[in-house]
Write an enzyme that holds these catalytic residues in place. Structure first.
Site, PDB file in Angstrom:
ATOM      1  N   ASN A  61      22.885  83.320  28.777  1.00 55.13           N
ATOM      2  CA  ASN A  61      22.839  83.907  27.441  1.00 55.13           C
ATOM      3  C   ASN A  61      23.990  84.876  27.283  1.00 55.13           C
ATOM      4  O   ASN A  61      24.438  85.481  28.256  1.00 55.13           O
ATOM      5  CB  ASN A  61      21.529  84.674  27.232  1.00 55.13           C
ATOM      6  CG  ASN A  61      20.339  83.770  26.996  1.00 55.13           C
ATOM      7  OD1 ASN A  61      20.476  82.608  26.656  1.00 55.13           O
ATOM      8  ND2 ASN A  61      19.151  84.313  27.176  1.00 55.13           N
ATOM      9  N   ARG A  91      18.206  77.692  28.263  1.00 53.62           N
ATOM     10  CA  ARG A  91      18.849  77.685  29.583  1.00 53.62           C
ATOM     11  C   ARG A  91      18.077  76.830  30.584  1.00 53.62           C
ATOM     12  O   ARG A  91      18.670  76.069  31.343  1.00 53.62           O
ATOM     13  CB  ARG A  91      19.008  79.108  30.119  1.00 53.62           C
ATOM     14  CG  ARG A  91      20.000  79.949  29.321  1.00 53.62           C
ATOM     15  CD  ARG A  91      19.982  81.386  29.751  1.00 53.62           C
ATOM     16  NE  ARG A  91      18.638  81.933  29.539  1.00 53.62           N
ATOM     17  CZ  ARG A  91      18.160  83.010  30.146  1.00 53.62           C
ATOM     18  NH1 ARG A  91      18.899  83.676  31.005  1.00 53.62           N
ATOM     19  NH2 ARG A  91      16.942  83.432  29.889  1.00 53.62           N
TER      20      ARG A  91
END
Length: 127
Positions: free
Chosen positions: A70, A52
């Protein structure tokens, strides 16, 4: 803990709000041809490998907006918006490169469409 990407390590100072950058990212992008939006989901070893953070860093380097997060099933999902050629660059990165410790098995893209204006002012990590 994830090591900072090289670009992030070089500028680990507080981020400058977009409103301080003249007309802003959204205004700059709106003049660069047709705007695209696409949703994505990345499969493989993409959690616990700073995916990320690297995605956010790459999106800001390329100049697209959107988000990444996520999922509970071990994937990473999100949305990218911007000029078509920049969105295509981000799609390629999400499909082939990722974070240094990640392993991308496949990336699914969906809901790709032309949009009249950006729905986000930056790229962010969602929790």
């Amino acid at each position: 803990m994830c090591p900072l990407p090289l670009a992030a390590a070089a500028v680990a100072a507080p981020r400058t709000p977009l409103r301080l950058l003249g007309r802003g990212l959204a205004a700059a992008m709106s003049t660069a041809g047709p705007l695209k939006s696409v949703d994505y989901e990345v499969f493989g070893r993409v959690q616990g490998v700073c995916f990320r953070m690297y995605t956010e860093d790459e999106a800001k380097k390329i100049g697209v907006v959107g988000w990444v997060k996520n999922t509970s099933k071990g994937t990473v999902t999100g949305q990218v918006q911007g000029p078509e050629e920049k969105v295509n660059s981000m799609k390629s990165w999400l499909s082939k490169i990722g974070s240094p410790s990640s392993r991308i098995d496949r990336t699914n893209f969906s809901n790709e469409k032309t949009i009249s204006k950006l729905e986000y002012s930056n790229f962010s990590i969602r929790y």
